[in-house]
Every structure is written in structure tokens, then in C-alpha cells.
Write a protein that holds these residues in place. Sequence first.
Motif, PDB file in Angstrom:
ATOM      1  N   ILE A 165      23.253  52.277 115.711  1.00  0.00           N
ATOM      2  CA  ILE A 165      22.621  51.833 114.468  1.00  0.00           C
ATOM      3  C   ILE A 165      21.396  52.676 114.140  1.00  0.00           C
ATOM      4  O   ILE A 165      21.050  52.864 112.977  1.00  0.00           O
ATOM      5  CB  ILE A 165      22.222  50.342 114.567  1.00  0.00           C
ATOM      6  N   THR A 166      20.750  53.205 115.180  1.00  0.00           N
ATOM      7  CA  THR A 166      19.479  53.885 114.958  1.00  0.00           C
ATOM      8  C   THR A 166      19.603  55.055 113.990  1.00  0.00           C
ATOM      9  O   THR A 166      18.681  55.333 113.223  1.00  0.00           O
ATOM     10  CB  THR A 166      18.885  54.390 116.290  1.00  0.00           C
ATOM     11  N   ALA A 167      20.729  55.788 114.031  1.00  0.00           N
ATOM     12  CA  ALA A 167      20.887  56.928 113.127  1.00  0.00           C
ATOM     13  C   ALA A 167      20.888  56.463 111.671  1.00  0.00           C
ATOM     14  O   ALA A 167      20.225  57.050 110.811  1.00  0.00           O
ATOM     15  CB  ALA A 167      22.179  57.676 113.451  1.00  0.00           C
ATOM     16  N   THR A 168      21.642  55.398 111.397  1.00  0.00           N
ATOM     17  CA  THR A 168      21.683  54.873 110.028  1.00  0.00           C
ATOM     18  C   THR A 168      20.348  54.249 109.632  1.00  0.00           C
ATOM     19  O   THR A 168      19.879  54.417 108.503  1.00  0.00           O
ATOM     20  CB  THR A 168      22.813  53.841 109.898  1.00  0.00           C
ATOM     21  N   PHE A 169      19.717  53.525 110.558  1.00  0.00           N
ATOM     22  CA  PHE A 169      18.395  52.973 110.262  1.00  0.00           C
ATOM     23  C   PHE A 169      17.389  54.085 109.978  1.00  0.00           C
ATOM     24  O   PHE A 169      16.525  53.956 109.112  1.00  0.00           O
ATOM     25  CB  PHE A 169      17.912  52.122 111.433  1.00  0.00           C
ATOM     26  N   GLY A 170      17.487  55.184 110.744  1.00  0.00           N
ATOM     27  CA  GLY A 170      16.591  56.312 110.502  1.00  0.00           C
ATOM     28  C   GLY A 170      16.797  56.906 109.128  1.00  0.00           C
ATOM     29  O   GLY A 170      15.838  57.211 108.406  1.00  0.00           O
ATOM     30  N   LEU A 171      18.066  57.062 108.735  1.00  0.00           N
ATOM     31  CA  LEU A 171      18.363  57.548 107.387  1.00  0.00           C
ATOM     32  C   LEU A 171      17.898  56.551 106.342  1.00  0.00           C
ATOM     33  O   LEU A 171      17.293  56.927 105.323  1.00  0.00           O
ATOM     34  CB  LEU A 171      19.872  57.787 107.257  1.00  0.00           C
ATOM     35  N   LEU A 175      15.144  57.190 103.406  1.00  0.00           N
ATOM     36  CA  LEU A 175      15.437  56.994 101.984  1.00  0.00           C
ATOM     37  C   LEU A 175      14.432  56.038 101.343  1.00  0.00           C
ATOM     38  O   LEU A 175      13.963  56.275 100.214  1.00  0.00           O
ATOM     39  CB  LEU A 175      16.851  56.454 101.807  1.00  0.00           C
ATOM     40  N   LEU A 176      14.070  54.961 102.040  1.00  0.00           N
ATOM     41  CA  LEU A 176      13.112  53.998 101.489  1.00  0.00           C
ATOM     42  C   LEU A 176      11.740  54.627 101.297  1.00  0.00           C
ATOM     43  O   LEU A 176      11.077  54.420 100.265  1.00  0.00           O
ATOM     44  CB  LEU A 176      13.014  52.781 102.405  1.00  0.00           C
ATOM     45  N   VAL A 177      11.291  55.403 102.285  1.00  0.00           N
ATOM     46  CA  VAL A 177       9.978  56.056 102.169  1.00  0.00           C
ATOM     47  C   VAL A 177       9.991  57.071 101.031  1.00  0.00           C
ATOM     48  O   VAL A 177       9.038  57.160 100.242  1.00  0.00           O
ATOM     49  CB  VAL A 177       9.592  56.722 103.501  1.00  0.00           C
TER      50      VAL A 177
END
Length: 554
Positions: A165-171, A175-177
Motif C-alpha cells: 500500500i505504501t507505494a500508492t499512499f506515497g503517490l 498528488l494531494l500536496v
Amino acid sequence: MATTAHGMRADGNIGTSHKRVIFASSLGTVFEWYDFYLYGSLAATIGKQFFTGLNDTSQFIFALLAFAAGFAVRPFGAIVFGRIGDLIGRKYTFLVTIIIMGTSTFLVGVLPGYTTIGVAAPVLLILLRLLQGLALGGEYGGAATYVAEHAPDGKRGLYTSFIQITATFGLFLSLLVILGTRLGLGADTFDAWGWRIPFLISAILVGVSVYIRMQLHESPVFQQMKAEGKHSKAPLTEAFGQWKNLRLVILALLGATAGQAVVWYTGQFYSLYFLTQSLKIDATTANLLIAAALFIGTPFFVFFGWLSDRVGRKPVVLAGCLIAALTMFPIFKGLTHFGNPAIEAAAANAPVVVTADPNACSFQFDPVGKHTFTSSCDVAKSVLAKKGIPYSNAAASPGTLATVKIGDEVIESFEGTGMDKAAFTAEQKAFTGKVDDQLKTAGYPAKADPSQSNYPMLVVLLAILVLYVTMVYGPIAAWLVEMFPTRIRYTSMSLPYHIGNGWFGGFVPTIGFMLVAYKGDIYYGLWYPVVVALMTFVVGLFFVRETKDLPLEH
């Protein structure tokens, strides 16, 4: 309740303290992926800042190549840090990797652009990307191995899925920032200097990550193995110098990670570039659409990790590769239909055809920005490629001047070879004007009309692509960890993972858009991930074993 030497409770579950350890490890990896993905999310903006010396056709592709440079060196990071991880330990290795990653990302945020320091700007940018790639090459194997070696039998797929999950959370975080900064500053200010803020924020994140990782304890499996004197003294030689282990590395690459990688990067990156570059959807809107799809799809990483504990890693991953390969073309055509139907309608009613002598047409990629594409064919194709207009090709007899047919209207290109720069620029401007006028008449839009875009359907299609990502990526860490013995696990699993994701996957956007620019068909770039995913399905089906029931301490 009492716990075992491996940190498991007597009932077979991981105790609270070890859940905190796994959470801390995963959170640190989220921040590292955030650092790595910032560049990918801002490739178009960074291209304008650091590659302004290139011609228009090469600029975006070269920006993608700089993105891919970080992927290219990941296998070398896997070798360097994998060896250290198998010799010294998992904890200290990925503590070093996050410091390298965070520092490199911060420096991108303060790096002067091309207009300030010239060619030194892209050179330094690529060097920083290489450092990021080396760091990430050592990160993933350590985190996945660390978590798996804390997990009880029968739950490794579930627990390592949190690392996935971390890869998608990182992306998602990147994107949010980016979106928050862009909306807060405005598009013009963001493109001018505001894009640096997300990179500078990484200094805060790396500080948090280092603190978190300082609290971790070494893997109990590794500690026990080292205490018993069973750890490898030469992990590189043992992993790659012995055929029985090297064979596993090759099969893990071709029969698992290569297909997983192209499905992943097509679903999360190529789709973003397709929305913005081919369909001309506003960058902010495109990022929001991807973010929504990620939000919907992310829980399925855990679901498919859990499912792989029940039915096996192999059937879940290979099914994801096969289904993705069979449906990528219709899904991307659906993105066009619902994202920018005007392009679809115009291409059907007034197709664009470039008729030219094939020998006069170049593969228009200039990595050093020194070559000018001046043949009549190159002039015609560069104008269409820059505008993202789909076209087909027709052969003309040698020496014939290239033409662009838009519907029933034929526009003659010009032969720019031998012209001085001023004359060429003037002719190019005149030719571009004629093409623009006819494209407008034929209904080709300069950008997507929000009133015609069906955003709910776009989110559905993008979420399906993310679902494929979760199928192939959710169980992959457990599958790789279980393939290799503990004494060389960090080294052995890291290399096929990072060759697969760094080379096969990382080059999906670059290869895809190079193929599109060459062929004119906006879907032609999908052939690369489709072929690789099918290869992995076949190799994995016949040559890679199931591992879910294997003991970890082997």
C-alpha cells in the motif's frame, strides 16, 4: 499473553508491539515513495524548467527519461544495499536509504533551472534522480523482508500487503500536496516556482521517517540466524553465483515482477500522462481523477494480500496480469470516449493521415537537443505529435513532399532541410497555422471541454486499472520473500523486484509515448505493457512455483 521469540503471540497472531513496528516501517516507506513519485507527478512542469534547451518533441520525452533514470539504477541499489542488509541487518540498511532519498529530494527543490545554470541543471537533476533510485533500490527489499520476517505463517500475504500500500499512499500523498500547492498559489505561480514546495516539504517527512526508523528493532529471524552463525558471508556470490539461486532470480523477474510492474505503472502513471498529454485534460483535474481512483482501489491491496494467503500468490498475480493485458486497449479507448469525446468524434469523422516517403521520416527523439528535424515528413509529424493529434501513416513514392490530410482537406508540408533558422521558423509557423485552422474546422479540440467529460465514468475506468494494480502488487512481496532462503533473502528478492519495476515498469511512460510519437496512434504505446504482462503470465504459469505454504526459515 506470552509471545514467541519471533514476536508472535501464543495464539499465532502478531502482538501489539510488533504491529506498531510494522506500521512504523510501512509509514517510513510511504514517505520514501512520496519523495520518489514527486518527480513523476511533475514531469511536465519539470520538463519546462530543466529541459528548455530541447526541441518541443523531445522535451516531454526527455523529462520522462529523467524520471526513468531513477528506475534504471534501482537494481544497482538493490545489489549494494541488499548485500549490506544480508550482512549487517535489515534495520540499519533502510535507515540509510531513507536519508539518501530525503536529502536528494530536498536538493531537487533548491536546484536552479536551465535558464539559470544552463546544461548543468538537467545534469544535476539526473544525478539526484540516480541517487533517489539507488536509495529506493535498497528500501523495498528491506521493508518487505523485515515485515515478512515478523509475520506468522499463513498471514504473510496480509501483513506484507501493507508494505504494498505504501507505494500508492506515497503517490496519493504526492498528488494531494501538489494539488494543494497548485490551488493555493495558482497555476502560473506554481509553474514558475511553487512546484519546488512539495520537494522542500520532504525535509520534514524525512525527519519524521528517520525518527520512526530509529525506534525499530532488528528482524527476529535475522537476529536468530546471525546468532547461530548461519548468515551468508558472501550474499552476492551465493545469490547470483550459484545456478539454483540465480535460476530463481530469473524466474522471479520474468514470471512475476516484470508483468506486475507494467500493469502497475500503466495503471498509475501512464494513465495520468494519457489524460493530460493525449486527451488534453487539465492537469489538476487529471490528478484529482487519479487520486479518486487510488482512494477507491487502495483497500484492495490488503484484500488481495489476504486472498493470496488463502488461494496462493501465483493465481492472484497471474490473473491480474492476464486480465489487464486483455482489457487495457478497451479501457483506454473508454478513457478517450468519456474524457474527450470531441477527439474521438473528430478522429472518426475527419481522420488525419500523414502521407510521406517512409525513408524521410525520423524517429523524433533527440536526447541532446542538437538535431533539428527538418524533412517534410518530420515537420508534419512533429506538429501533430506536439498537439497530441492521432494520425495514421501512408507511404508515398521517394522524394515526394509529405502531406497532412485532415478529413477531405490536404495540407502540403515543406522541405526544411538546408533552410536557415529564420526561414525555417517562418515556414513552420505558416504550416502550423494551416494545420490548426483545419483541425479546428474538423472539430479537433485544443483541450478537453469539461462540460463534455464524464468524470464519474473516468473514475470508474481508472479505478479498474488500479484494481488490476492491487491484484498484481498486493501479493508480490510475500511471493518474493518466500522464494528465497533467509540468508540471502534481502539480496535475492531485491534484484528481480527492482529490475522488473525499475526497468520493465519504470520505462512504461517513456517507451509508450515514444511509440505513440513514432506511430501516431495514441493507443500504440499500450502494446509494450500488454506484451510484457502476457509474457509474465506464460512464464509464471509454467515455471514459477507456489510458495504460500513454505516455511520462512529456509
